[in-house]
Design a protein around this motif. Structure first.
Motif, PDB file in Angstrom:
ATOM      1  N   PRO A   1      -3.930  -1.723  -2.983  1.00  0.00           N
ATOM      2  CA  PRO A   1      -4.870  -1.230  -1.970  1.00  0.00           C
ATOM      3  C   PRO A   1      -6.284  -1.785  -2.164  1.00  0.00           C
ATOM      4  N   GLY A   2      -6.651  -2.076  -3.404  1.00  0.00           N
ATOM      5  CA  GLY A   2      -7.977  -2.630  -3.656  1.00  0.00           C
ATOM      6  C   GLY A   2      -8.168  -3.994  -3.012  1.00  0.00           C
ATOM      7  N   ILE A   3      -7.196  -4.869  -3.209  1.00  0.00           N
ATOM      8  CA  ILE A   3      -7.278  -6.204  -2.606  1.00  0.00           C
ATOM      9  C   ILE A   3      -7.211  -6.104  -1.091  1.00  0.00           C
ATOM     10  N   ALA A   4      -6.300  -5.274  -0.583  1.00  0.00           N
ATOM     11  CA  ALA A   4      -6.165  -5.117   0.864  1.00  0.00           C
ATOM     12  C   ALA A   4      -7.455  -4.568   1.469  1.00  0.00           C
ATOM     13  N   ASN A   5      -8.012  -3.521   0.880  1.00  0.00           N
ATOM     14  CA  ASN A   5      -9.256  -2.940   1.396  1.00  0.00           C
ATOM     15  C   ASN A   5     -10.379  -3.963   1.380  1.00  0.00           C
TER      16      ASN A   5
ATOM     17  N   ASN B   1       0.823  -1.212   0.000  1.00  0.00           N
ATOM     18  CA  ASN B   1       0.000   0.000   0.000  1.00  0.00           C
ATOM     19  C   ASN B   1       0.852   1.255   0.000  1.00  0.00           C
ATOM     20  N   GLU B   2       1.952   1.243   0.725  1.00  0.00           N
ATOM     21  CA  GLU B   2       2.845   2.404   0.740  1.00  0.00           C
ATOM     22  C   GLU B   2       3.456   2.642  -0.639  1.00  0.00           C
ATOM     23  N   TYR B   3       3.892   1.571  -1.295  1.00  0.00           N
ATOM     24  CA  TYR B   3       4.435   1.710  -2.654  1.00  0.00           C
ATOM     25  C   TYR B   3       3.375   2.267  -3.602  1.00  0.00           C
ATOM     26  N   ALA B   4       2.158   1.744  -3.476  1.00  0.00           N
ATOM     27  CA  ALA B   4       1.062   2.213  -4.340  1.00  0.00           C
ATOM     28  C   ALA B   4       0.767   3.689  -4.090  1.00  0.00           C
ATOM     29  N   LYS B   5       0.738   4.106  -2.833  1.00  0.00           N
ATOM     30  CA  LYS B   5       0.480   5.522  -2.507  1.00  0.00           C
ATOM     31  C   LYS B   5       1.552   6.430  -3.097  1.00  0.00           C
ATOM     32  N   ARG B   6       2.804   6.001  -2.991  1.00  0.00           N
ATOM     33  CA  ARG B   6       3.898   6.824  -3.537  1.00  0.00           C
ATOM     34  C   ARG B   6       3.798   6.925  -5.056  1.00  0.00           C
ATOM     35  N   LEU B   7       3.478   5.812  -5.704  1.00  0.00           N
ATOM     36  CA  LEU B   7       3.337   5.826  -7.158  1.00  0.00           C
ATOM     37  C   LEU B   7       2.165   6.717  -7.580  1.00  0.00           C
ATOM     38  N   LEU B   8       1.035   6.562  -6.908  1.00  0.00           N
ATOM     39  CA  LEU B   8      -0.152   7.341  -7.261  1.00  0.00           C
ATOM     40  C   LEU B   8       0.027   8.831  -6.969  1.00  0.00           C
TER      41      LEU B   8
END
Length: 101
Positions: free
Chosen positions: A44-48, A24-31
């Motif tokens: 984050p979709g799968i985690a959520n 999720n942290e990697y995804a947030k940084r990329l986004l």
């Protein structure tokens, strides 16, 4: 995906949760740098979705560890990846039939 396999097959839940947080942290940084990178929403979709699908007691316990999930948001993020993703559009499509009306 690595965290799911680890959790289900090896029953190492704490390690799997650590990997979920990392993803999720990697995804947030990329986004933050590339908001149009639809493939980044898969983690984050799968985690959520998974965390949001847990019982209220489990979600409450996870909340103390800084882990939050929202089933509806997870499905929206997976749908975004399925519709617009370049590299990982097939995996979220497998999860989308799980949506509840």
């Amino acid at each position: 995906m690595e965290s799911d396999a680890e959790s289900i097959l090896q029953k190492k839940h704490m390690s799997a949760l650590k990997r979920v947080k990392e993803a999720n942290e990697y995804a947030k940084r990329l986004l933050a740098q590339h908001p149009d990178a639809a493939d980044a929403y898969i983690a984050p979709g799968i985690a959520n979705y998974i965390i949001g699908s847990q019982s209220a007691g489990t979600r409450f316990t996870l909340w103390f560890g800084g882990i939050h999930g929202d089933k509806k948001l997870g499905m929206e993020q997976l749908a975004k990846t399925a519709e617009n993703g370049l590299y990982s559009s097939r995996s979220p499509k497998l999860c989308l039939p799980l949506r509840t009306p």
